[in-house]
Design an enzyme around this catalytic site. Structure first.
Site: not given
Length: 284
Positions: A228-229
């Site tokens: 999620d980055a």
């Protein structure tokens, strides 16, 4: 052919004369530029641009555009992509049990809001096979466990290759895609809730409700090895109040996820997203 266009996405070290050199390549070959946008990241020392031109009347055949432009790009130390507007990308949608983003993407594709084909839905559960059957889309059930993840991801990759998939959309696919898979197939867009503050793990809406948050949000980004980055394509938020129950937060969150994911996929399909480092420039 008259309506077909070519688009270049370019990033290179900033220097004088870049706009002139790129535009002159198109002008010298009889092209008519219809869209041009640019951005300079002074901190990174990078020039980034998207330029689109009509192919009608362009002197170079398609197969010669890349090698001809490469002769210009190499001395500039440029990274670049060339796309044609009449190329129809092929999307695989990956899902688990939630159907709201899946239905939304299929509806938008059928309504011609997105220029793409959706030949494949893949899931680690059986639940949404009925949706695939309803729309006549092939459904592949690939259950994932810690023990079989490597083997199953190899099968997923093989299926993507068989279907000539250009883009994977994780439409609430509740499994972590491994770094090795992303290295082999990096064109993946993910959607997830993003709260202020952020709530990771299970039942995020319940935890947000307990904290009395005033804003909930959603983020669409490219998948990377860091969970999620990845580079962010699109985000949005909606306000909530003390009158909203958990069910209201969930409903508003799903609405937001639909819209944000659809925007991100459309921007990608229109070749408006240029990734550099862990950031994006979105040319709208």
């Amino acid at each position: 052919m008259n309506n077909c266009t070519a688009t270049l996405l370019i990033s290179c070290p900033d220097q004088r004369g870049l706009v002139a050199k790129i535009a002159n390549f198109i002008y010298a070959n009889g092209g008519n530029i219809i869209h041009a946008d640019q951005h300079t990241d002074f901190a990174a020392g990078l020039f980034l641009t998207r330029i689109e031109w009509q192919l009608a009347g362009f002197n170079l055949p398609r197969e010669l555009i890349s090698p001809a432009f490469n002769a210009i790009a190499q001395p500039l130390d440029a990274k670049w992509e060339l796309h044609f507007s009449d190329t129809v990308p092929r999307i695989a949608i990956w899902v688990s049990r939630q159907d709201h983003c899946l239905y939304d993407l299929i509806w938008r594709q059928r309504a011609k809001e997105m220029a793409a084909d959706i030949p494949l839905i893949m899931s680690n559960h059986h639940n949404l096979k009925t949706v695939a059957d309803q729309f006549g889309i092939e459904f592949q059930h690939i259950p994932i466990t810690k023990e079989n993840k490597t083997e199953q991801e190899a099968q997923q990759l093989e299926i993507l290759q068989q279907h000539r998939i250009d883009l994977v959309v994780l439409a609430k696919y509740m499994q972590i895609v491994s770094a090795d898979f992303i290295t082999k197939f990096p064109r993946i867009i993910n959607i997830h809730h993003s709260f202020l503050p952020a709530f990771v793990g299970a039942n995020p809406y319940h935890r947000a409700f307990e904290r009395g948050v005033k804003i909930i949000g959603a983020t669409a980004h490219y998948a990377t090895a860091e969970l999620d980055a990845g580079p962010i394509i699109e985000q949005d938020v909606v306000r909530v109040s003390h009158r909203d129950e958990v069910e209201d937060l969930i409903r508003k969150g799903k609405d937001l996820e639909r819209v944000v994911l659809a925007r991100a996929v459309r921007l990608h399909l229109q070749n408006r997203v240029l990734v550099y480092g862990n950031r994006t420039v979105v040319f709208e």
